[in-house]
Structures are given as structure tokens and as C-alpha cells.
Design a protein around this motif. Structure first.
Motif, short mmCIF file in Angstrom:
data_model
loop_
_atom_site.label_atom_id
_atom_site.label_comp_id
_atom_site.label_asym_id
_atom_site.label_seq_id
_atom_site.Cartn_x
_atom_site.Cartn_y
_atom_site.Cartn_z
N ASP A 37 -5.53 2.71 10.03
CA ASP A 37 -5.06 1.71 9.80
C ASP A 37 -4.06 1.97 10.47
O ASP A 37 -2.74 1.12 11.36
CB ASP A 37 -4.33 1.81 8.45
N LEU A 41 -2.67 5.39 3.92
CA LEU A 41 -3.29 4.99 5.35
C LEU A 41 -4.13 5.87 5.75
O LEU A 41 -3.85 7.50 6.05
CB LEU A 41 -2.05 4.54 5.73
N ARG A 89 0.96 -0.82 0.12
CA ARG A 89 -0.19 0.40 -0.07
C ARG A 89 0.70 1.31 -0.14
O ARG A 89 1.67 1.45 0.34
CB ARG A 89 -0.67 -0.30 1.55
N ASP A 121 -4.07 0.68 14.19
CA ASP A 121 -5.23 -1.22 13.77
C ASP A 121 -3.45 -1.67 13.53
O ASP A 121 -2.41 -2.72 14.48
CB ASP A 121 -5.37 -1.58 12.43
#
Length: 61
Positions: free
Chosen positions: A12, A8, A3, A15
Motif C-alpha cells: 500500500d 496498511l 483506511r 503504491d
């Protein structure tokens, strides 16, 4: 799949911080949480994030 870091979100990063904390990687958890805190507009939310994932390299003694 790789990614683009620019894509992001705060979620994100948080997490990732939770995953690193669960894996016993507190420094990586802290760094990801710090990035999340930098991306939020609310100072109280940023403080809460920083409090939850403190820097494990600081001297607390």
C-alpha cells in the motif's frame, strides 16, 4: 473510504509512493517509501526502496 493506517501494508505504501512520484510529488513519494522501508524485515529490500525514492530535500551538490 478512510483506511486505518495500522492496516496498511508495504505494498500500500509503495503504491502510494508510485502515485505521488507520477503526480510530481517527490517528497510525499519519499515519505511513503520510507514508511514502506521501515516495515520490511529484509535490509536489502529496505535499501532498494530507499534508493528508488531518494529524499529530494538533501543537498546533492
Amino acid at each position: 473510504m478512510t483506511r486505518d493506517p495500522a492496516d496498511l501494508t508495504v505494498a500500500d505504501y509503495l503504491d502510494g509512493a508510485r502515485e505521488m512520484a507520477a503526480a510530481g510529488r517527490p517528497l510525499l513519494a519519499h515519505l511513503l517509501a520510507e514508511e514502506a522501508a521501515l516495515r520490511v524485515d529484509d535490509p536489502a529490500t529496505a535499501r532498494r526502496i530507499r534508493t528508488q525514492y531518494t529524499d529530494p530535500t538533501t543537498d546533492r551538490g
